[in-house]
Design an enzyme around this catalytic site. Structure first.
Site, mmCIF file in Angstrom:
data_model
loop_
_atom_site.group_PDB
_atom_site.id
_atom_site.type_symbol
_atom_site.label_atom_id
_atom_site.label_comp_id
_atom_site.label_asym_id
_atom_site.label_seq_id
_atom_site.Cartn_x
_atom_site.Cartn_y
_atom_site.Cartn_z
ATOM 1 N N HIS A 153 -2.129 6.253 -6.981
ATOM 2 C CA HIS A 153 -3.386 5.526 -7.078
ATOM 3 C C HIS A 153 -4.594 6.386 -6.737
ATOM 4 C CE1 HIS A 153 -6.395 2.457 -6.901
ATOM 5 N NE2 HIS A 153 -6.649 2.727 -5.636
ATOM 6 N N CYS A 154 -4.425 7.416 -5.908
ATOM 7 C CA CYS A 154 -5.600 8.123 -5.366
ATOM 8 C C CYS A 154 -5.998 9.375 -6.142
ATOM 9 C CB CYS A 154 -5.349 8.485 -3.898
ATOM 10 S SG CYS A 154 -5.336 7.051 -2.803
ATOM 11 N N ILE A 155 -5.130 10.355 -6.204
ATOM 12 C CA ILE A 155 -5.528 11.673 -6.681
ATOM 13 C C ILE A 155 -6.030 11.665 -8.128
ATOM 14 C CG2 ILE A 155 -4.727 14.028 -7.095
ATOM 15 C CD1 ILE A 155 -2.954 13.766 -4.655
#
Length: 438
Positions: free
Chosen positions: A273-275
Site C-alpha cells: 500500500h505504501c511504497i
C-alpha cells in the site's frame, strides 16, 4: 479535573476505551496489540465478514494469530462492530483507513473523510483522535481538524488530535507492532503528550515531532527513500541487461563494502500500500507549492516500467523456443507483493497479467498464500495449484514472488524455461541453462 487531566489519567491506568476504525492490515494488529496490553478495544468496520471473524476469534491476517484474538475475546478485551454510534464510547479513536490513488494518481481521501465524518457526528469532550493512514503533509490539520472544530470544541482543550504513521511490515519475523518505534505529531503540546503516553503502552519507543505535518512528511520520506533506491537499482538492471552483465552479481559484490552502501534489489515492480503510492502523494502536494518533485516522480516512473521489462524478458525466453507470447501458456508464480504473505495490494502481477493477456497469452497464477484475488475493478481471479503437470505444459514459468514454500529446484527441473525476477533460483545447481534472471 480538566478534560486533559481526566484523559491522561485514563490512559495511564489503561482505563481508556480505544476504538480503531478499519480492520485491515494496520487496524487489526493495532486492535490486538492494544488489547494485549490491557486496553478495552472496539474495532470498527463496514465488512460483515471481518466483524464476524474477529468476534469469533478468527484472524484473517497472518501477522495476527487467531489464538491471540480468541484469548482477547475470551477476556472481553476486544470486540468488532459496524455500529459507528459506539464511537461516542471511545476515549481514543485511531483511524487506519486506506488512502489509495485515483485514476489520475491523485490522493483519494474518501475513506479518511468518511471516517472523519463518522467521528465528527459523535465527537465529545475528552476524546483523542489519531490518524495513522499514510497521507500527504497537511491532511490532519486541513481535513480532520476543520470537521472537528465545527463541533464547537477546541483542539488541545476539549478534544485532542495527532498524526502517528503506521509502520507495519507484513510478514516480518523480527518486527511487529510492539517493537517498531512510533513517530507522533500532535496539533498542540497537549495532543503530543497524550498521544505519546498512549503509544508508550503500545510500542518500544516514541519520538515526538513538532506538528502533524512533520509526522506525515516523515512517513512519506521513509517510503520514498525506499522507492528512490529501488528505482536506482531497477534502472541499473536495465543498463546491465543491455551490457550483458548480471545485476545480481554486481549487487552482491557492492554489498561487501562495510560502509556507505545499503543493499536494495530489483524486482518485477513495486507492491504494497505504501511504497508504490507515497511518492505520488508528496508530488501532488508539492505542486501546491509550485515545486516539481522531479527526482521523486522520475523514480516512480522507472519503477512503473518494470512489469513491461518482465514482459520483454518473457518474450525473449519464448523466442529461444521459437515461440511468441501469443498462444503460449505462462505460469506466474506468486501473487502477493512480498514473500511469504497473502497481501497482494498493488502487486506488480496485475500489470504483468494485463500485458501478457493483451499479447494473447494463456496465463495461470499460483500462490500458496492466495486462492482468490481481486484487481482495482473488483474483477475476481483464481489461483491454481502448482503441479508438475502444469509446469511441464507451460511454455514459460515466471517467478514474481519468491515465496519460501516454492520448491525452486523442482520448478526449474519441470519447466521449459524460468524467468526469475527475484533471483529466487540462486541456490539451484542443475539446469541453470533454463533460468533467465531479470
Amino acid at each position: 479535573m480538566s478534560t486533559f487531566a481526566d484523559l491522561r489519567s485514563a490512559i495511564e491506568t489503561r482505563r481508556a476505551q480505544v476504538g480503531v476504525i478499519g480492520m485491515g492490515y494496520v487496524g487489526l494488529p493495532m486492535l490486538a496489540r492494544a488489547g494485549n496490553v490491557g486496553f478495552n478495544v472496539l474495532g470498527f468496520d463496514i465488512s460483515v465478514e471481518r466483524i464476524a471473524s474477529i468476534n469469533n476469534g478468527v484472524s484473517y491476517i497472518g501477522d495476527v494469530p487467531s489464538s491471540d484474538l480468541a484469548a482477547l475475546r475470551n477476556n472481553n478485551l476486544i470486540e468488532a462492530t459496524a455500529q459507528f454510534e459506539r464511537l461516542r464510547d471511545c476515549d481514543i479513536i485511531i483511524i487506519c483507513m486506506p488512502t489509495p490513488l485515483n485514476e489520475a494518481r491523485d490522493p483519494d481521501m474518501s475513506y479518511i473523510e468518511a471516517a472523519t465524518n463518522e467521528i465528527a457526528e459523535r465527537l465529545r469532550p475528552g476524546q483523542l483522535i489519531i490518524l495513522e493512514s499514510t497521507t500527504y503533509p497537511g491532511t490532519t490539520v486541513e481535513v480532520l481538524k476543520p470537521a472537528f472544530d465545527a463541533c464547537n470544541l477546541t483542539v488541545g482543550e476539549d478534544y485532542f488530535l495527532a498524526f502517528s504513521p503506521e509502520r507495519i511490515d507484513p510478514g516480518s519475523v523480527n518486527f511487529k507492532v510492539h517493537n517498531i518505534p512510533k513517530v507522533v505529531g500532535g496539533v498542540t503540546p497537549q495532543c503530543n503528550e497524550l498521544t505519546s503516553l498512549f503509544y508508550g503502552h503500545i510500542v518500544s519507543a516514541v519520538t515526538e515531532v513538532s506538528s502533524p505535518a512533520a509526522a506525515e512528511m516523515t512517513k512519506l520520506f521513509e517510503n520514498i527513500f525506499r522507492n528512490v533506491n529501488i528505482a536506482l537499482v531497477n534502472e541499473l538492471t536495465l543498463i546491465c541487461d543491455r551490457m550483458g552483465l548480471n545485476v545480481w552479481e554486481i549487487i552482491d559484490a557492492a554489498a561487501t563494502k562495510p560502509f556507505g552502501f545499503m543493499r536494495f534489489t530489483p524486482g518485477p515492480g513495486l507492491g504494497g500500500h505504501c511504497i508504490p503510492l507515497d511518492p505520488f502523494y508528496l508530488a501532488w502536494k508539492a505542486r501546491h507549492y509550485d515545486i516539481s518533485a522531479r527526482f521523486i516522480e522520475l523514480a516512480g516512473e522507472i519503477n512503473l516500467t518494470m512489469p513491461r521489462f518482465v514482459r520483454d524478458r518473457i518474450s525473449h525466453a519464448l523466442n529461444d523456443q521459437e515461440r511468441s507470447i501469443k498462444g503460449s501458456t505462462i505460469v506466474l508464480l506468486g501473487v502477493a507483493y512480498k514473500k511469504d504473505i497473502d497481501d497482494y495490494r498493488e502487486s506488480p502481477i496485475f500489470k504483468v497479467m494485463d500485458l501478457l493477456a493483451a499479447d494473447g497469452a494463456n496465463v495461470y497464477c499460483c500462490d500458496p498464500h492466495v486462492t482468490v484475488f481481486y484487481d482495482h475493478h473488483n474483477h475476481e481471479y483464481q489461483t491454481v495449484p502448482l503441479t508438475d503437470e502444469l509446469l511441464q505444459q507451460a511454455h514459460c514459468s515466471v517467478i514474481i514472488t519468491d515465496h519460501s514454500a516454492f520448491d525452486y529446484d523442482n520448478i526449474v527441473e519441470q519447466s521449459k524455461v524460468v524467468v526469475d525476477t527475484r533471483n529466487a533460483t540462486r541456490e539451484v545447481k542443475t539446469h541453470r541453462e533454463k533460468i533467465r534472471l531479470l
